[in-house]
Design an enzyme around this catalytic site. Structure first.
Site, PDB file in Angstrom:
ATOM      1  N   CYS A   8      38.099  48.006  38.838  1.00  0.00           N
ATOM      2  CA  CYS A   8      37.607  46.726  38.344  1.00  0.00           C
ATOM      3  C   CYS A   8      36.199  46.537  38.910  1.00  0.00           C
ATOM      4  O   CYS A   8      35.649  47.446  39.526  1.00  0.00           O
ATOM      5  CB  CYS A   8      38.540  45.565  38.671  1.00  0.00           C
ATOM      6  SG  CYS A   8      38.692  45.154  40.405  1.00  0.00           S
ATOM      7  N   CYS A  82      39.826  45.071  34.256  1.00  0.00           N
ATOM      8  CA  CYS A  82      38.852  43.994  34.078  1.00  0.00           C
ATOM      9  C   CYS A  82      39.323  43.038  32.986  1.00  0.00           C
ATOM     10  O   CYS A  82      40.158  43.387  32.163  1.00  0.00           O
ATOM     11  CB  CYS A  82      37.490  44.568  33.684  1.00  0.00           C
ATOM     12  SG  CYS A  82      36.877  45.781  34.857  1.00  0.00           S
ATOM     13  N   CYS A  90      33.507  46.860  32.895  1.00  0.00           N
ATOM     14  CA  CYS A  90      34.441  47.787  33.534  1.00  0.00           C
ATOM     15  C   CYS A  90      33.747  49.119  33.747  1.00  0.00           C
ATOM     16  O   CYS A  90      33.213  49.701  32.804  1.00  0.00           O
ATOM     17  CB  CYS A  90      35.677  48.001  32.661  1.00  0.00           C
ATOM     18  SG  CYS A  90      36.851  46.673  32.769  1.00  0.00           S
TER      19      CYS A  90
END
Length: 141
Positions: A8, A82, A90
């Site tokens: 993330c 994400c 991302c």
């Protein structure tokens, strides 16, 4: 053993939870790791939420996805976590055999009292765990 990388933006919340939950749910059948595009400090509510499961990440340092790549690490799966609704960037990790994307909200945006934010973080942790359990069930099918 299959190696899974969760990615993330900050490696401070969602990817940390996913890493620890995969490790827990898979009972050692998969190796889990996490990293971020712009590593930031661990989210204290995530530390508390994982603590309810007996998982202590309070001393853990978020990882930089590019440093991990430069180290030569390779993974069978890279799963980005994400939030598409927030148009988060991302990161991409080259060299994985398969890429998956699971969209989860960023707990750093949760508002309210400490108890409300913790409750939302616990709910997010349950969602991530459910996604992992479902993935593993389908993976083993």
């Amino acid at each position: 053993m299959l190696r899974v990388l969760f990615v993330c933006v900050h490696n401070s919340a969602r990817s940390q939870m996913a890493e620890e939950l995969l490790r827990l749910v898979s009972a050692g059948r998969m190796e889990a790791c996490s990293a971020g595009l712009e590593p930031g400090p661990l989210n204290p509510f995530v530390v508390r939420a994982l603590g309810t499961l007996g998982i202590d990440i309070s001393g853990k340092q978020p990882r930089d996805v590019f440093e991990l790549y430069k180290s030569g690490a390779r993974f069978h799966y890279v799963i980005t976590v994400c939030d598409e609704a927030s148009a988060e960037r991302c990161p991409i990790f080259p060299g994985a055999l398969k890429y998956l994307h699971w969209s989860f909200p960023d707990p750093s945006g949760f508002a309210g009292s400490d108890n409300q934010v913790l409750d939302r973080t616990l709910h997010l942790m349950e969602q991530i765990e459910a996604k992992i359990v479902s993935w593993l069930e389908n993976f083993n099918a």
